[in-house]
Design a protein around this motif. Structure first.
Motif, PDB file in Angstrom:
ATOM      1  N   GLY A  41       0.785  -1.220   0.000  1.00 57.51           N
ATOM      2  CA  GLY A  41       0.000   0.000   0.000  1.00 57.51           C
ATOM      3  C   GLY A  41       0.818   1.271   0.000  1.00 57.51           C
ATOM      4  N   TYR A  42       2.154   1.149   0.038  1.00 55.69           N
ATOM      5  CA  TYR A  42       3.005   2.340   0.052  1.00 55.69           C
ATOM      6  C   TYR A  42       2.820   3.127  -1.239  1.00 55.69           C
ATOM      7  N   GLY A  43       2.458   4.387  -1.118  1.00 54.49           N
ATOM      8  CA  GLY A  43       2.259   5.243  -2.281  1.00 54.49           C
ATOM      9  C   GLY A  43       0.856   5.220  -2.841  1.00 54.49           C
ATOM     10  N   THR A  44       0.036   4.254  -2.400  1.00 52.89           N
ATOM     11  CA  THR A  44      -1.331   4.158  -2.931  1.00 52.89           C
ATOM     12  C   THR A  44      -2.390   4.214  -1.839  1.00 52.89           C
ATOM     13  N   GLU A  45      -2.026   3.828  -0.622  1.00 49.70           N
ATOM     14  CA  GLU A  45      -2.979   3.811   0.478  1.00 49.70           C
ATOM     15  C   GLU A  45      -2.573   4.812   1.563  1.00 49.70           C
ATOM     16  N   ASN A  46      -3.495   5.098   2.435  1.00 46.20           N
ATOM     17  CA  ASN A  46      -3.240   6.017   3.540  1.00 46.20           C
ATOM     18  C   ASN A  46      -2.478   5.282   4.647  1.00 46.20           C
ATOM     19  N   LEU A  47      -1.214   5.634   4.829  1.00 40.14           N
ATOM     20  CA  LEU A  47      -0.393   5.027   5.876  1.00 40.14           C
ATOM     21  C   LEU A  47      -0.089   6.043   6.963  1.00 40.14           C
ATOM     22  N   SER A  48      -1.024   6.935   7.213  1.00 45.07           N
ATOM     23  CA  SER A  48      -0.796   8.029   8.150  1.00 45.07           C
ATOM     24  C   SER A  48      -0.643   7.508   9.584  1.00 45.07           C
ATOM     25  N   PRO A  49       0.029   8.292  10.440  1.00 41.40           N
ATOM     26  CA  PRO A  49       0.291   7.868  11.818  1.00 41.40           C
ATOM     27  C   PRO A  49      -0.988   7.639  12.608  1.00 41.40           C
ATOM     28  N   PHE A  50      -0.893   6.707  13.555  1.00 41.65           N
ATOM     29  CA  PHE A  50      -2.025   6.398  14.423  1.00 41.65           C
ATOM     30  C   PHE A  50      -2.293   7.521  15.418  1.00 41.65           C
ATOM     31  N   ASP A  51      -1.252   8.010  16.091  1.00 43.85           N
ATOM     32  CA  ASP A  51      -1.450   8.990  17.162  1.00 43.85           C
ATOM     33  C   ASP A  51      -0.199   9.849  17.293  1.00 43.85           C
ATOM     34  N   LEU A  52      -0.206  11.002  16.652  1.00 45.83           N
ATOM     35  CA  LEU A  52       0.966  11.876  16.696  1.00 45.83           C
ATOM     36  C   LEU A  52       1.219  12.445  18.088  1.00 45.83           C
ATOM     37  N   SER A  53       0.206  12.412  18.950  1.00 47.23           N
ATOM     38  CA  SER A  53       0.448  12.912  20.310  1.00 47.23           C
ATOM     39  C   SER A  53       1.477  12.038  21.019  1.00 47.23           C
ATOM     40  N   LEU A  54       1.489  10.728  20.739  1.00 53.60           N
ATOM     41  CA  LEU A  54       2.517   9.858  21.291  1.00 53.60           C
ATOM     42  C   LEU A  54       3.888  10.255  20.768  1.00 53.60           C
ATOM     43  N   ALA A  55       3.952  10.561  19.476  1.00 58.27           N
ATOM     44  CA  ALA A  55       5.226  10.954  18.873  1.00 58.27           C
ATOM     45  C   ALA A  55       5.736  12.265  19.447  1.00 58.27           C
ATOM     46  N   VAL A  56       4.829  13.190  19.742  1.00 54.59           N
ATOM     47  CA  VAL A  56       5.232  14.465  20.348  1.00 54.59           C
ATOM     48  C   VAL A  56       5.796  14.233  21.750  1.00 54.59           C
ATOM     49  N   MET A  57       5.127  13.384  22.518  1.00 52.07           N
ATOM     50  CA  MET A  57       5.643  13.061  23.859  1.00 52.07           C
ATOM     51  C   MET A  57       6.998  12.363  23.759  1.00 52.07           C
ATOM     52  N   GLY A  58       7.118  11.477  22.785  1.00 47.64           N
ATOM     53  CA  GLY A  58       8.399  10.815  22.574  1.00 47.64           C
ATOM     54  C   GLY A  58       9.494  11.794  22.208  1.00 47.64           C
ATOM     55  N   THR A  59       9.144  12.788  21.388  1.00 50.26           N
ATOM     56  CA  THR A  59      10.110  13.811  21.012  1.00 50.26           C
ATOM     57  C   THR A  59      10.590  14.583  22.237  1.00 50.26           C
ATOM     58  N   GLY A  60       9.656  14.918  23.123  1.00 50.41           N
ATOM     59  CA  GLY A  60      10.040  15.633  24.340  1.00 50.41           C
ATOM     60  C   GLY A  60      11.008  14.834  25.202  1.00 50.41           C
ATOM     61  N   LEU A  61      10.750  13.539  25.325  1.00 50.77           N
ATOM     62  CA  LEU A  61      11.642  12.684  26.117  1.00 50.77           C
ATOM     63  C   LEU A  61      12.999  12.541  25.434  1.00 50.77           C
ATOM     64  N   LEU A  62      12.998  12.426  24.117  1.00 52.60           N
ATOM     65  CA  LEU A  62      14.264  12.373  23.383  1.00 52.60           C
ATOM     66  C   LEU A  62      15.038  13.677  23.554  1.00 52.60           C
ATOM     67  N   TRP A  63      14.349  14.780  23.452  1.00 50.12           N
ATOM     68  CA  TRP A  63      14.969  16.109  23.547  1.00 50.12           C
ATOM     69  C   TRP A  63      15.676  16.280  24.889  1.00 50.12           C
ATOM     70  N   VAL A  64      14.951  15.998  25.967  1.00 53.67           N
ATOM     71  CA  VAL A  64      15.552  16.121  27.298  1.00 53.67           C
ATOM     72  C   VAL A  64      16.653  15.074  27.490  1.00 53.67           C
ATOM     73  N   GLY A  65      16.400  13.861  27.018  1.00 53.58           N
ATOM     74  CA  GLY A  65      17.399  12.816  27.137  1.00 53.58           C
ATOM     75  C   GLY A  65      18.682  13.148  26.413  1.00 53.58           C
ATOM     76  N   TRP A  66      18.563  13.914  25.328  1.00 54.35           N
ATOM     77  CA  TRP A  66      19.737  14.299  24.551  1.00 54.35           C
ATOM     78  C   TRP A  66      20.710  15.169  25.356  1.00 54.35           C
ATOM     79  N   PHE A  67      20.223  15.822  26.382  1.00 52.95           N
ATOM     80  CA  PHE A  67      21.137  16.572  27.257  1.00 52.95           C
ATOM     81  C   PHE A  67      22.124  15.621  27.925  1.00 52.95           C
ATOM     82  N   GLY A  68      21.640  14.429  28.308  1.00 47.18           N
ATOM     83  CA  GLY A  68      22.551  13.425  28.838  1.00 47.18           C
ATOM     84  C   GLY A  68      23.389  12.794  27.747  1.00 47.18           C
ATOM     85  N   PHE A  69      22.825  12.651  26.565  1.00 53.95           N
ATOM     86  CA  PHE A  69      23.515  12.062  25.421  1.00 53.95           C
ATOM     87  C   PHE A  69      24.733  12.888  25.032  1.00 53.95           C
TER      88      PHE A  69
END
Length: 433
Positions: free
Chosen positions: A217-245
């Motif tokens: 279905g790549y390129g022909t079907e809708n493969l949109s994300p299930f819940d971008l709010s999870l991805a935003v929360m994940g980004t925040g944790l990655l961002w803060v974690g990167w200070f330790g990184f």
């Protein structure tokens, strides 16, 4: 009692177990610094947080609902497997011994490590803490690769490939760049993983995506994300974690760690703004997915340079990251028609490559002890380019061979029916309601 403890330690040593009980708490004249140790404990926790729950949330929020649990399981599996392998032999092969190609097994299962021993790469913290901190880097590098083949890789194949990739790609690269190997001897700059983490994982992801083919279905079907709010929360944790990184890669609680953290934060900010601005100008709306992608692009791109550049360089590097990684995730991806599900190559691979080269441009001798192109040392840029070439060729070539070998024993990809059903059910027998 003391005699019993000594005999127990003597029996454990041949088996490779750490002999903490036989060592003095802190020997006189120990170089271990309590402030540095405290900071590095915090940094270690922050970097582990980047994988669980950070990367797990970030990745699972961008796949379809039927693959959320399977995507999280890959991050969790990386933590569990790589932690044990790191203690068994990974740490020793990466950071013990000064051979140009690989380390030694002198510290297998932490044999001979005491409470007051230190590694030459981090002389003011316990060696056990340095080992643990570097473990978290190995974990997230292996976990990153999974994003390129999300929605279609068999879990058993992922486990086998991850173990093999850790042994034959990550361990050699970590030794070459950070453990006193030939790239370190040449003077290649990689403060916190532009080559070892991001370019290697992104390259492996690209190869895996090409070998396994595109999603149905790549390129022909809708493969949109299930819940971008999870991805935003994940980004925040990655961002803060990167200070330790990045900040933790200074190995001490010092000004260099602070400067690295500032540059890291500014790069994430400018990366997010740049990606959002490009979308705003071309699509009339800045997407949330674009802004978090730009932030992660800025974080990955500043990583190799963070301990060698001034804080304001982080803004410039973030702007470049947002633009270059946006191009890689749109034009480049469509031009070569590969299905890198979560843009691991476009964000991490291209970001790590770009940041490694920019380290050779902006490196400031007053901060990292090495001058770059702007300070009149153009040779550094050539050295960085050589490091990029070696990393790309090694990661791509070995990843391809490993995927082919794994496929001889375990099918890499789930069946069409299982892919359509979803990996949560087909691979784990569970699903979100």
């Amino acid at each position: 009692m003391a005699g019993l403890l000594r005999r127990a330690a003597a029996m454990a040593a041949p088996l490779g177990f750490v002999t903490f009980v036989a060592a003095p708490a802190y020997a006189a004249g120990s170089e271990i610094n309590t402030a540095d140790t405290a900071w590095m404990i915090v940094a270690t926790a922050l970097v582990l947080m980047m994988t669980i729950p950070g990367l797990a949330l970030f990745y699972s929020g961008m796949v379809r609902k039927k693959n959320v649990l399977a995507t999280m399981a890959q991050s969790l599996a990386a933590v569990t497997m790589i932690s044990i392998l790191w203690v068994a032999f990974g740490y020793s092969l990466c950071f013990v011994g000064d051979g140009p190609w690989i380390g030694t097994l002198d510290r297998w299962f932490l044999a001979g490590m005491t409470m007051d021993s230190v590694n030459p790469a981090a002389k003011t913290i316990p060696e056990a803490l340095f080992m643990l901190y570097q473990m978290t880097f190995a974990i997230i590098t292996v976990a990153l690769v999974a994003g390129s083949v999300a929605d279609r890789m068999r879990f058993s194949a992922y486990l086998v490939f991850s173990v093999a990739w850790f042994i034959f790609v990550y361990i050699p690269l970590a030794h070459w760049v950070w453990g006193g190997g030939f790239l370190a001897s040449m003077g290649v700059l990689d403060f916190a993983g532009g080559l070892v983490v991001h370019l290697s994982a992104g390259t492996a992801g690209l190869v895996a995506a090409k070998v396994m083919g595109r999603r149905h279905g790549y390129g022909t079907e809708n493969l949109s994300p299930f819940d971008l709010s999870l991805a935003v929360m994940g980004t925040g944790l990655l961002w803060v974690g990167w200070f330790g990184f990045n900040g933790g890669s200074a190995g001490a609680a010092n000004s260099r760690a602070v400067l690295a953290i500032i540059a890291t934060h500014l790069a994430a900010c400018s990366g997010a703004l740049t990606w959002g601005a490009i979308e705003w100008s071309t699509r009339r709306k800045p997407s949330v997915l674009g802004m978090i992608s730009g932030a992660v692009a800025g974080l990955g791109t500043i990583t190799p340079a963070s301990g060698f550049v001034a804080p304001w360089h982080g803004i410039v590097i973030g702007i470049v990251a947002g633009a270059v990684c946006y191009w890689a995730c749109t034009w480049l991806k469509h031009r070569f028609n590969y299905d890198d599900s979560l843009d691991v190559f476009g964000v991490h691979g291209i970001g790590g490559l770009t940041g490694t080269l920019l380290a050779g441009v902006f490196a400031t001798s007053a901060i990292g002890g090495t001058a770059g192109l702007i300070e009149g040392h153009p040779q550094q840029l050539l050295i960085q380019l050589y490091g990029v070439a070696v990393t790309f060729v090694w990661a791509a070539g070995v990843s391809f061979v490993l995927l082919k070998l794994v496929s001889l024993f375990v099918p890499l990809r789930v069946s069409r029916e299982h892919e359509l059903e979803g990996l949560d059910i087909s691979q784990h027998g569970e699903a979100l309601q």
